[in-house]
Design a protein around this motif. Structure first.
Motif, PDB file in Angstrom:
ATOM      1  N   THR A 103       0.732  -1.198  -0.550  1.00 31.90           N
ATOM      2  CA  THR A 103      -0.374   0.106   0.183  1.00 31.90           C
ATOM      3  C   THR A 103       0.808   1.061   0.037  1.00 31.90           C
ATOM      4  N   PHE A 104       0.242   2.292  -0.396  1.00 34.19           N
ATOM      5  CA  PHE A 104       1.148   3.280  -0.675  1.00 34.19           C
ATOM      6  C   PHE A 104       0.716   4.608   0.376  1.00 34.19           C
ATOM      7  N   ALA A 105      -0.603   3.295   1.171  1.00 34.05           N
ATOM      8  CA  ALA A 105      -1.139   4.832   2.789  1.00 34.05           C
ATOM      9  C   ALA A 105      -0.397   5.422   3.726  1.00 34.05           C
ATOM     10  N   PRO A 106       0.144   6.472   3.737  1.00 38.22           N
ATOM     11  CA  PRO A 106       1.134   6.542   4.801  1.00 38.22           C
ATOM     12  C   PRO A 106       0.798   6.274   6.388  1.00 38.22           C
ATOM     13  N   VAL A 107      -1.021   5.831   6.450  1.00 36.53           N
ATOM     14  CA  VAL A 107      -1.060   5.511   7.987  1.00 36.53           C
ATOM     15  C   VAL A 107      -0.061   4.180   8.232  1.00 36.53           C
ATOM     16  N   PHE A 232     -11.202  -5.536   2.022  1.00 33.41           N
ATOM     17  CA  PHE A 232     -10.642  -4.760   1.787  1.00 33.41           C
ATOM     18  C   PHE A 232      -9.496  -4.686   1.008  1.00 33.41           C
ATOM     19  N   THR A 233      -8.899  -3.792  -0.141  1.00 31.76           N
ATOM     20  CA  THR A 233      -8.428  -4.039  -0.261  1.00 31.76           C
ATOM     21  C   THR A 233      -7.046  -2.994  -0.552  1.00 31.76           C
ATOM     22  N   LEU A 234      -5.672  -2.965  -0.582  1.00 28.71           N
ATOM     23  CA  LEU A 234      -4.308  -2.251  -0.505  1.00 28.71           C
ATOM     24  C   LEU A 234      -4.114  -2.060  -1.838  1.00 28.71           C
ATOM     25  N   ILE A 235      -3.842  -0.568  -2.584  1.00 27.44           N
ATOM     26  CA  ILE A 235      -2.927  -0.300  -3.871  1.00 27.44           C
ATOM     27  C   ILE A 235      -1.515  -0.050  -2.915  1.00 27.44           C
ATOM     28  N   ASN A 236      -0.496  -0.014  -4.081  1.00 29.63           N
ATOM     29  CA  ASN A 236       0.777   0.268  -3.514  1.00 29.63           C
ATOM     30  C   ASN A 236       0.577   1.295  -4.546  1.00 29.63           C
ATOM     31  N   ALA A 237       2.419   1.345  -4.720  1.00 30.96           N
ATOM     32  CA  ALA A 237       2.087   2.582  -5.309  1.00 30.96           C
ATOM     33  C   ALA A 237       3.072   2.353  -6.820  1.00 30.96           C
ATOM     34  N   LYS A 238       3.370   0.937  -7.351  1.00 33.42           N
ATOM     35  CA  LYS A 238       2.968   0.609  -8.569  1.00 33.42           C
ATOM     36  C   LYS A 238       1.854  -0.057  -9.531  1.00 33.42           C
ATOM     37  N   GLY A 239       0.567  -0.011  -7.956  1.00 30.72           N
ATOM     38  CA  GLY A 239      -0.562   0.406  -9.139  1.00 30.72           C
ATOM     39  C   GLY A 239      -1.302  -0.960  -8.883  1.00 30.72           C
ATOM     40  N   GLU A 240      -0.013  -1.603  -8.470  1.00 28.40           N
ATOM     41  CA  GLU A 240      -1.137  -3.433  -7.501  1.00 28.40           C
ATOM     42  C   GLU A 240      -1.908  -3.376  -6.767  1.00 28.40           C
ATOM     43  N   ARG A 241      -2.739  -4.768  -6.648  1.00 21.54           N
ATOM     44  CA  ARG A 241      -3.971  -4.482  -5.789  1.00 21.54           C
ATOM     45  C   ARG A 241      -4.039  -6.050  -5.149  1.00 21.54           C
ATOM     46  N   HIS A 242      -4.026  -5.223  -3.204  1.00 22.22           N
ATOM     47  CA  HIS A 242      -3.787  -7.221  -2.835  1.00 22.22           C
ATOM     48  C   HIS A 242      -5.561  -7.124  -2.297  1.00 22.22           C
ATOM     49  N   PHE A 243      -5.658  -8.112  -1.559  1.00 21.17           N
ATOM     50  CA  PHE A 243      -6.854  -8.496  -1.558  1.00 21.17           C
ATOM     51  C   PHE A 243      -6.693  -7.961   0.102  1.00 21.17           C
ATOM     52  N   VAL A 244      -6.830  -8.054   1.452  1.00 20.05           N
ATOM     53  CA  VAL A 244      -6.528  -7.180   2.740  1.00 20.05           C
ATOM     54  C   VAL A 244      -7.641  -7.483   4.324  1.00 20.05           C
ATOM     55  N   HIS A 350     -15.088   4.940   4.740  1.00 16.26           N
ATOM     56  CA  HIS A 350     -14.380   6.046   4.779  1.00 16.26           C
ATOM     57  C   HIS A 350     -12.406   5.513   4.625  1.00 16.26           C
ATOM     58  N   VAL A 351     -12.203   5.562   3.460  1.00 13.80           N
ATOM     59  CA  VAL A 351     -11.024   4.581   3.421  1.00 13.80           C
ATOM     60  C   VAL A 351     -10.158   6.105   3.090  1.00 13.80           C
ATOM     61  N   VAL A 352      -8.808   5.999   3.503  1.00 13.98           N
ATOM     62  CA  VAL A 352      -7.870   7.009   2.689  1.00 13.98           C
ATOM     63  C   VAL A 352      -7.375   6.519   1.346  1.00 13.98           C
ATOM     64  N   PRO A 353      -6.595   7.058   0.877  1.00 13.70           N
ATOM     65  CA  PRO A 353      -5.980   6.801  -0.301  1.00 13.70           C
ATOM     66  C   PRO A 353      -5.202   5.641  -0.791  1.00 13.70           C
ATOM     67  N   GLY A 354      -5.181   4.319  -1.748  1.00 14.70           N
ATOM     68  CA  GLY A 354      -4.351   3.822  -0.670  1.00 14.70           C
ATOM     69  C   GLY A 354      -4.246   2.110  -0.064  1.00 14.70           C
ATOM     70  N   ILE A 355      -5.861   2.596  -0.053  1.00 17.31           N
ATOM     71  CA  ILE A 355      -6.336   1.655   0.616  1.00 17.31           C
ATOM     72  C   ILE A 355      -7.980   1.771   0.125  1.00 17.31           C
ATOM     73  N   GLY A 356      -8.858   0.345  -0.234  1.00 17.89           N
ATOM     74  CA  GLY A 356     -10.152   0.333  -1.306  1.00 17.89           C
ATOM     75  C   GLY A 356     -11.055  -1.020  -1.248  1.00 17.89           C
ATOM     76  N   PHE A 357     -11.775  -0.718  -1.491  1.00 16.84           N
ATOM     77  CA  PHE A 357     -12.277  -2.081  -0.903  1.00 16.84           C
ATOM     78  C   PHE A 357     -12.846  -2.694  -2.279  1.00 16.84           C
ATOM     79  N   SER A 358     -13.696  -3.767  -1.757  1.00 17.50           N
ATOM     80  CA  SER A 358     -13.725  -4.955  -2.377  1.00 17.50           C
ATOM     81  C   SER A 358     -15.188  -5.738  -2.820  1.00 17.50           C
ATOM     82  N   ASP A 359     -15.109  -6.539  -3.694  1.00 13.79           N
ATOM     83  CA  ASP A 359     -16.685  -6.664  -4.296  1.00 13.79           C
ATOM     84  C   ASP A 359     -17.410  -7.606  -3.139  1.00 13.79           C
ATOM     85  N   ASP A 360     -16.973  -7.699  -1.707  1.00 14.49           N
ATOM     86  CA  ASP A 360     -17.485  -8.167  -0.726  1.00 14.49           C
ATOM     87  C   ASP A 360     -18.433  -7.988  -0.792  1.00 14.49           C
TER      88      ASP A 360
END
Ligand code: HDD
Length: 702
Positions: A103-107, A232-244, A350-360
């Motif tokens: 993820t690229f989320a600074p938190v 949820f999902t996490l997105i890193n600086a390379k634009g790759e997505r992981h489920f989390v 309410h999530v911040v950049p670098g964190i996203g949702f899934s289709d759950d």
């Protein structure tokens, strides 16, 4: 900076300073005013037309009298439709290992950053005034006030949920809440409707097993795990997505009450968990959790025999280990319950950049529901409330609405505008950019096939329990189904249990009177998994800090043993509570030392403490031995698996009351009659504090 502007901007990274601008403290120097600021000369009498005897009709003219009653009449807001009963605290969050690979989320990546948080714990089914220790799921909702905006992680102490699709939420909650005809029972799942729903709704099977386990009756909010539950999902600086999946694990270990204790506490002290959290923070014993993530690369989504978007399934640790990367500490109690703990409002969306949702499909529905509920609970401007507002700038063209209080200067309130005021932020400037997920399909009310398997993980959970935990689940199910009067409900439920384990179903059927199943509904696969049993989460370090330890005395107690124990308990940052036969002064055997106890034996019961110490003293023990209540204290504490210590004459008293043979006599003269009981003729407080650690470390499993 102008005050109004400050309110919009907040203070970077510091929620306490941000809240300070809306906080006032009342002191003797202040004078009483109306809400419109005019000082008042009397707060005791309504304005009246009085005769000589000073009685007479009251005047509606009195604005102060009217204001007081009007304000009072409108004090209540709707309680939360679920999770109404709760408690919260402020704290801080920090990652000690960057998750920048995912993820690229600074938190979650900036190890130098401390993010302020507010955490609200709750029960689910009960009303605002219901008891804390009922059997229920516990909420674990965290608001991170990050510099990129608020991130709300709204989880529970159980990693799975009753339903897979949000459309069923009203049903599962209606079935669990008090029944519609008589509004009974309060804060209980032990009733016909709850169990009727569980039978009719097989996807709930896994979750009800968790709720019936010791996780449903935690010893303390400080001793529970927390789970984000949804994927949820996490997105890193390379634009790759992981489920989390997100996980909190408490430093103090996962501990539970025993059921008899939970039942009694609900009457003795309905605020038991609320006070426990408050007391620990006030005493500086700050609760802490490790923060973990389980991640699955996007490409592996379909590699498992369960659907990773199904909230009724765990991601077994054997397959996807938890990686602990951060820690949470709660270190400040709220200043005011209503404006902070009650008015805090969470949104899973309410999530911040670098964190996203899934289709759950549960998460997708939640993302709609929470904002909606805040509208009816708090109104459209709920995010302006001090506890809810972010600590970073909030700048947009949302305007007006009831109770708007931000004052925004300027001539335009739209975008685009001729001044280029307040344009959207690019990705580089920190703008939230949705992950470009490819979506194609047909409209349908449908579910993936893997979602349709409902029993394998319920079996996995059951198989992974220790024998003691299994016993507790059997007892819990037997209690709950005993409270269902309808034979259809308990009869069908015991058949359902045969889909998990035949032995479980037969034992419960015998207890509750349903027809015992003759064969398993499906074979038990016999598999076990890591991290499901509470045994696997002992305290990260042994400590008696924040535990309540009672010292039982009557007139004539041994002052030396008393002070040694009192000193050792305090030195360990535990809370010594002196319990006397009365609360007035109790005089020691030396005739000069005395103490006023915190409570008397009848006013306070053993369920309120974690351990018990009985110092000697001939006269004190003679009095306690004649007291049925003192004996009850010892027997009940022993039955609830609490550490018990005694010295001098107290040794025989404890021994005779518990009526257990002594097993070991060590060289030092210590007499250990049973696990968790330490008695000795001569005082050595350290062995008692050790016993408290050992017994409480194991608590919940015995
Ligand atoms: Fe929820 C409150 C946790 C499913 C709708 N929920 C609420 C709270 C917690 C959870 C901890 C209390 C927040 C606070 O302290 O203010 N809920 C969960 C978890 C779920 C879940 C872990 C499953 C993964 N919830 C869920 C669904 C829906 C809702 C499927 C609706 C579609 N929940 C709500 C709500 C509440 C709420 C009605 C009541 C008060 C509030 O939101 O703010 O909107």
């Amino acid at each position: 900076m102008q005050k109004a502007q400050q309110a919009i901007m907040g203070h970077k990274g510091d929620k306490t300073t941000d809240l300070a601008q809306d906080t006032k403290e009342i002191s003797a120097k202040d004078r009483l005013t109306t809400d419109y600021g005019v000082k008042q000369a009397s707060a005791d009498d309504w304005l009246k037309v009085v005769g000589q005897d000073k009685t007479g009709p009251m005047l509606l003219e009195d604005p102060f009298g009217r204001e007081r009653i009007h304000r009072f009449d409108h004090e209540r807001i709707p309680e939360r439709v679920v999770h109404a009963r709760g408690s919260g605290a402020f704290g801080k969050f920090r990652v000690y290992e960057s998750a920048e690979d995912v993820t690229f989320a600074p938190v979650l990546t900036d190890t130098s950053r401390e993010t302020p948080v507010f955490v609200r714990f709750s029960t689910v089914l009960g009303s605002r005034g219901s008891a804390d220790t009922v059997r229920d799921v516990r909420g674990f909702a965290v608001k991170f006030y990050t510099q990129e905006g608020n991130w709300d992680l709204v989880g529970n102490d159980i990693p799975v949920f009753f339903i897979q699709d949000a459309i069923k939420f009203p049903d599962v909650i209606h079935a669990g809440k008090p029944e519609p005809h008589n509004e009974v029972p309060q804060a209980q799942s032990a009733h016909n409707n709850f169990w009727d729903f569980q039978f009719n709704h097989t996807e709930a099977t896994h979750m009800f097993m968790w709720a019936m386990s010791d996780r449903g009756i935690p010893r303390s909010y400080r001793m529970m795990q927390g789970f984000g539950v949804n994927t949820f999902t996490l997105i890193n600086a390379k634009g790759e997505r992981h489920f989390v999946k997100f996980i909190w694990t408490p430093e103090l270990g996962v501990h539970s009450l025993v059921w008899d204790e939970a039942l009694k506490l609900a009457g003795e002290d309905p605020d038991f968990h609320r006070k426990d959290l408050w007391e620990a923070i006030e005493n500086g014993v700050y609760p802490k959790w490790k923060f973990g993530i389980q991640v699955i690369p996007e490409a592996d989504e379909h590699k498992f025999d369960f659907d990773i978007l199904d909230a009724t399934k765990v991601w077994p640790e054997d397959l996807i280990p938890t990686r602990y990367i951060g820690e949470l500490e709660l270190n400040r109690n709220p200043d005011e319950f209503f404006t902070q703990t009650e008015q805090i409002a969470f949104c899973t969306s309410h999530v911040v950049p670098g964190i996203g949702f899934s289709d759950d499909p549960l998460l997708q529905g939640r993302n709609f529901s929470y904002f909606d509920t805040q509208l009816s609970r708090l109104g459209i401007n709920w995010q302006e409330l001090p506890i809810n507002r972010p600590v970073c700038p909030v700048m947009n063209f949302n305007r007006d609405g009831a109770m708007r209080h931000t004052i925004t200067k300027g001539t335009v309130n739209y975008w685009p505008n001729r001044f280029d005021a307040c344009p959207p932020a690019s990705h580089q400037e920190g703008g939230y950019v949705e992950y470009a997920e490819k979506v194609a399909g047909i409209k349908a009310r449908a579910r993936s096939d893997k979602f349709k398997e409902h029993f394998k993980q319920a079996q996995l959970f059951w198989n992974s329990m220790s024998p003691i935990e299994k016993n507790h689940i059997i007892n819990a199910l037997s209690f709950e189904l005993d409270h269902c009067e309808d034979p259809v409900v308990y009869g069908r439920m015991v058949q359902r249990l045969a889909d998990i384990d035949l032995g479980l179903a037969q034992t419960v059927a015998e207890m509750v009177g349903g027809e015992a199943p003759k064969q398993a509904g499906r074979p038990n696969h016999g598999l076990r998994a890591k991290a499901l049993s509470q045994f696997e989460f002992p305290p990260m370090k042994m400590s008696i800090a924040s535990r309540r330890i009672a010292i039982l005395i009557a007139d004539g107690y041994d002052p030396v043993a008393f002070s040694a124990a009192y000193g050792a308990i305090s030195a360990g940052l535990a809370i010594p509570l002196v319990i006397g036969t009365k609360r007035s002064k109790i005089v020691a055997a030396d005739g000069t030392t005395s103490i006023q106890p915190h409570h008397h034996l009848e006013g306070f019961r053993s369920v309120m403490v974690d351990a018990l110490f009985i110092p000697g003293g001939e006269k004190s023990i003679a009095t306690l031995s004649k007291s049925g209540r003192a004996q009850h204290w010892i027997r009940e504490a022993f039955g609830h698996l609490k550490a018990i210590g005694a010295t001098g004459e107290g040794v025989d008293f404890v021994h005779n009351t518990i009526a257990l043979p002594r097993v070991t006599v060590s060289a030092s003269g210590d007499v250990h009659e049973s696990y968790g009981v330490v008695t000795l003729r001569q005082i050595s407080p350290s062995s008692f504090t050790e016993a408290v650690q050992i017994a409480k470390g194991a608590k919940g499993f015995l």
